[in-house]
Enzyme design. Sequence first.
Site, PDB file in Angstrom:
ATOM      1  N   GLU A 102       0.868  -1.194   0.000  1.00  0.00           N
ATOM      2  CA  GLU A 102       0.000   0.000   0.000  1.00  0.00           C
ATOM      3  C   GLU A 102       0.894   1.230   0.000  1.00  0.00           C
ATOM      4  OE1 GLU A 102      -2.789  -0.398   3.229  1.00  0.00           O
ATOM      5  OE2 GLU A 102      -3.530  -2.317   2.464  1.00  0.00           O
ATOM      6  N   GLY A 142       5.262  -1.319   2.567  1.00  0.00           N
ATOM      7  CA  GLY A 142       5.735  -2.380   1.675  1.00  0.00           C
ATOM      8  C   GLY A 142       6.561  -3.371   2.476  1.00  0.00           C
ATOM      9  N   ARG A 196      11.919 -16.284  -3.989  1.00  0.00           N
ATOM     10  CA  ARG A 196      13.163 -15.481  -4.071  1.00  0.00           C
ATOM     11  C   ARG A 196      14.207 -16.125  -4.989  1.00  0.00           C
ATOM     12  NH1 ARG A 196      12.374 -13.406   2.058  1.00  0.00           N
ATOM     13  NH2 ARG A 196      11.185 -11.568   1.442  1.00  0.00           N
ATOM     14  N   ARG A 211      39.283  -6.452 -28.637  1.00  0.00           N
ATOM     15  CA  ARG A 211      39.382  -6.578 -27.183  1.00  0.00           C
ATOM     16  C   ARG A 211      38.821  -7.924 -26.714  1.00  0.00           C
ATOM     17  NH1 ARG A 211      36.750  -1.490 -24.579  1.00  0.00           N
ATOM     18  NH2 ARG A 211      35.156  -1.733 -26.167  1.00  0.00           N
ATOM     19  N   GLY A 269      30.960   1.902 -24.023  1.00  0.00           N
ATOM     20  CA  GLY A 269      31.029   3.350 -24.231  1.00  0.00           C
ATOM     21  C   GLY A 269      29.716   3.928 -24.719  1.00  0.00           C
ATOM     22  N   GLU A 291      10.058  -8.476  -3.919  1.00  0.00           N
ATOM     23  CA  GLU A 291      10.276  -9.699  -3.121  1.00  0.00           C
ATOM     24  C   GLU A 291      11.173  -9.421  -1.919  1.00  0.00           C
ATOM     25  OE1 GLU A 291       9.413 -13.005  -3.580  1.00  0.00           O
ATOM     26  OE2 GLU A 291       8.399 -12.888  -5.511  1.00  0.00           O
ATOM     27  N   GLY A 292      11.054  -8.243  -1.360  1.00  0.00           N
ATOM     28  CA  GLY A 292      11.918  -7.846  -0.253  1.00  0.00           C
ATOM     29  C   GLY A 292      13.145  -7.148  -0.814  1.00  0.00           C
TER      30      GLY A 292
END
Length: 413
Positions: free
Chosen positions: A141, A145, A267, A294, A366, A390-391
């Site tokens: 709400e 949370g 989680r 590279r 870049g 989820e926390g």
Amino acid sequence: MISFEMPESIQAQVEMARRVALDIMRPQARRYDNNEHEIPWEYVDVMWEASLYDRPGSGSSEEGAGEETSGPAAMALGASMALVHMVEQLSWGAAGIFLCTPGSVLGGAAIEATGTPEQKERFLARFHEGKPKWAAMAMTESHCGSDPAAIRTRAVRDGDHWVLDGEKIFVTNGHKSLIDSNGFVVVWATVDPSAGRAGIKPFVVEAGTPGIKVTKLERKMGIRASDTASLTLEHCRIPLQNLLGSSEAPEDSAGFKGAMTTFDATRPTVAASALGIARATIDLLKELLPAEGRAVSYVSPRNLRSAIERDILGMEAELRAAWLLTLKAVWLMSQRRPNTLEASMCKIKAGEVVTHITQKGVELMGPLGYSRRLLLEKWMRDAKINDLFEGTGQINRLIVARRILGYSSKELK
Ligand SMILES: Cc1cc2nc3c(=O)[nH]c(=O)nc-3n(C[C@H](O)[C@H](O)[C@H](O)COP(=O)(O)OP(=O)(O)OC[C@H]3O[C@@H](n4cnc5c(N)ncnc54)[C@H](O)[C@@H]3O)c2cc1C
């Protein structure tokens, strides 16, 4: 014995998720990022048809975050391993589109954790037939949370009904759950504001119930394909039997604590989603960097490696560490062993790793990385949510600290 190998029995499923990610999600990732909230129907139909994914805990979520639980909702090893591998693959394709996967998802997770056998049958059987549909879970709400004890949405008994009044925000799939008459939202409301956490109970509000409506679709930084809705409930009357865990009396409802067990299952899937985005970034960098002279060498002596090589190797090591933590949390769950600590640990680690890797991805390419010609900037935006829902990272750290140091949630908050 713990094994981190992908079980042979799930390889076909994971391969299908890989193809969906490559052939459907990746080519459409930019479109659904640009056209926020447009439903990716091609993906939805394919996933629904394949029934590739209909399990609790896909990823969005609420919190419940400050809570700890004694044991996860167990899932067979093959099913739980399949889930995290598929989530990782699909998030490699496009994390926002992945969150649109049809199914009972978080609403279903709440029902699995708190519903009676009759309620599980009544509300979940529909996800194995008919047209694509969704379910959502609404806890957050505007003023709460991380601390759901502060929920203000009220549920008052009136004869054969509960009457719900209140407002919910940030409900993942809140809109989609209400467009099909078979969808629903699990709404957390208090039956007794003076009781704090003990008064918070889960209620199923079906699509089409007078009084529930979407008031806003959130415009977001990342995972923009996913709908994140605000809902209001005004004199919303639902049958007594829609109080989860009990046909009538709120005290019989497993309520809040029962629901917290879902987070031990969900989680690790959030972590897997994060790591799919992280792997997408590293894959693209390794594809693009050689063209710029590279390329990354895995055999050259350490003292001859460039800073970019050091960065990439470090990113790969971090990705691997987070993935192994995730697999451990899932493996414990499949053994019906408590995994609260590991579920929080893997989510923290994955949230950090994906944030770091995607930022590095933009940096290493870049100006091109910052432009919309590549998906790197999108992945950087998509990454951060994994450290929030989820926390949050902080809340999961509290859970880890309590578990390691032996403090209760009252002693360490
Ligand atoms: C895209 C998206 C989708 C979501 N989907 C859902 C959903 O489907 N259902 C649902 O119910 N909710 C959902 N949420 C809400 C989400 O779970 C909450 O935003 C989250 O739990 C944090 O709660 P809050 O926003 O109230 O932040 P707060 O609790 O106000 O926290 C604000 C900050 O303070 C920190 N903090 C809070 N308490 C502590 C403490 N004790 N110690 C240290 N730090 C602390 C937090 O970590 C955070 O950084 C979603 C959110 C987003 C952004």
